[in-house]
Design a protein around this motif. Sequence first.
Motif, mmCIF file in Angstrom:
data_model
loop_
_atom_site.group_PDB
_atom_site.id
_atom_site.type_symbol
_atom_site.label_atom_id
_atom_site.label_comp_id
_atom_site.label_asym_id
_atom_site.label_seq_id
_atom_site.Cartn_x
_atom_site.Cartn_y
_atom_site.Cartn_z
ATOM 1 N N TRP A 65 -4.615 5.124 1.978
ATOM 2 C CA TRP A 65 -3.730 4.033 1.572
ATOM 3 C C TRP A 65 -4.326 3.305 0.379
ATOM 4 C CZ3 TRP A 65 1.053 3.670 3.379
ATOM 5 C CH2 TRP A 65 1.351 4.302 4.583
ATOM 6 N N GLN A 66 -3.569 3.266 -0.708
ATOM 7 C CA GLN A 66 -4.011 2.627 -1.943
ATOM 8 C C GLN A 66 -3.197 1.356 -2.183
ATOM 9 O OE1 GLN A 66 -6.595 3.899 -3.595
ATOM 10 N NE2 GLN A 66 -6.696 5.684 -2.223
ATOM 11 N N ARG A 67 -3.881 0.280 -2.520
ATOM 12 C CA ARG A 67 -3.189 -0.984 -2.818
ATOM 13 C C ARG A 67 -2.561 -0.903 -4.198
ATOM 14 N NH1 ARG A 67 -4.343 -6.315 -4.830
ATOM 15 N NH2 ARG A 67 -3.148 -7.892 -3.684
ATOM 16 N N HIS B 214 0.843 -1.183 0.000
ATOM 17 C CA HIS B 214 0.000 0.000 0.000
ATOM 18 C C HIS B 214 0.884 1.241 0.000
ATOM 19 C CE1 HIS B 214 -2.753 -3.120 1.376
ATOM 20 N NE2 HIS B 214 -3.765 -2.318 1.062
ATOM 21 N N MET B 215 0.332 2.324 -0.518
ATOM 22 C CA MET B 215 1.084 3.576 -0.591
ATOM 23 C C MET B 215 0.107 4.748 -0.447
ATOM 24 S SD MET B 215 3.517 5.026 -3.644
ATOM 25 C CE MET B 215 4.742 3.759 -3.401
ATOM 26 N N SER B 216 0.575 5.811 0.212
ATOM 27 C CA SER B 216 -0.194 7.037 0.323
ATOM 28 C C SER B 216 0.668 8.212 -0.116
ATOM 29 C CB SER B 216 -0.682 7.244 1.764
ATOM 30 O OG SER B 216 0.424 7.455 2.624
#
Length: 436
Positions: free
Chosen positions: A84-86, A72-74
Amino acid sequence: MDAARDTPLGSPGYIPRPDLPKTPFDTSPPRLCEIREALQKVPHKLVEFALELFHIPACTVTIIAKYFSNLHMSFAMDGFTTGWQRLEVGIAKAAAPYPPFLFVAAFEVILIGARQVARGLKTLGGGRLPALRGFMDDITAILQTAPCTARLLKQLDEQIQWARMKIKPSKSRSLSIRKGVRDDRTMLSAGGEKIPLLADQPIRSLRREYTSELSDRQMGRRVQKQLREGLMKINSSQLPGKLKVWCYQFTLFQRVMWPLKVCEIPFSMASKMDGIAKSNMRKWLGLPHCFSDAGLFGKNMLQLILKSIDLGYKQEKTRLVLELMESRDEAVKAAGVTICTGRKWRAQAISRLKHKEVLGRTQVSRAGLGWGEPVQFWSEATREQRKIMAVEEVSQVERLCPRASREHGPAGRIPSTGKQPGQTSGKLHSCGSASW
């Protein structure tokens, strides 16, 4: 979500599974600091297939799979932060690349499958070289006939397509030799495109340029040109003299040593480069032209932290001989490669160390037999210790028997004077090392 993440790869054909390793695996959790730059884009399923093929323990496979399946990344901006996006497949490869050992394991699966259709060249020792050899994402194929090479490239193309990758023929080169003469009529293809000839487009790999000439004669002139241009750039700077010497010793000197090691450049060419470098160092340090090499590189009352190209050439060639003799690759060890260094010098440090072992521990000076530290013999040393011993032997021989030079006369001796200098009187002096 990207549906290609969990899509099976299909049947890769016949890929023999290696035997179980004799060395036990380290099943401790992998460190996240090992994951650095992206090496290549390899599918997740290919990595899983490689881990299963090479008998990686299930606990380690589970840790790696969980790590790469839930990334995940923001993003934070001025006054706003996203959730948070997968990460999808393509983004995850760039943001969290594979460690080097995973990439090498996945790429080795492709090479193992392609090697089944052809055998490599036979060496003088009776062994055979592998048909395909890889260094990260670079592949080298050496075969005896053009039909075998075409069949191998076809199988390799199928394996790479199965792994959802693609060959780049524009970055590849081919060279065909028939009866010792280059043959430009043989054209090979990969990925549906023709591979350019090495005679038309030379290529560089690991700072070495490969051309259609079957020798390294041009490499000596190119390295000498690189040295001259680097010295001119350093000389044109506004730095003080000692900093110019520092720039040469820790930047340009290291760049010159690598091609001198891997290419068949004779010692006479290295001596010419050494003379060019020493003349510039004397000028930068404000020393006269008659200042000897013993003052620049020897162990004197004040020792400078400098290293000559002559000594560096000898040490690197000795290391290369030792690396080939004690290689962990049986094909490389049995090839019997001869290191060419010209007629003026040969790498004989290993034979001298073996001769010292035959002589045993002898008395030195008036201290008596058995005085001092125990001697390390060649047969009892480890692989790393042998490398250190060989390099020290080269340095010791260079100090005791300096090469012939203009200031030392044709025999390489100290010129005769009315009063002999300190190095011939047998007196010991405390040496100091000058720092930058």
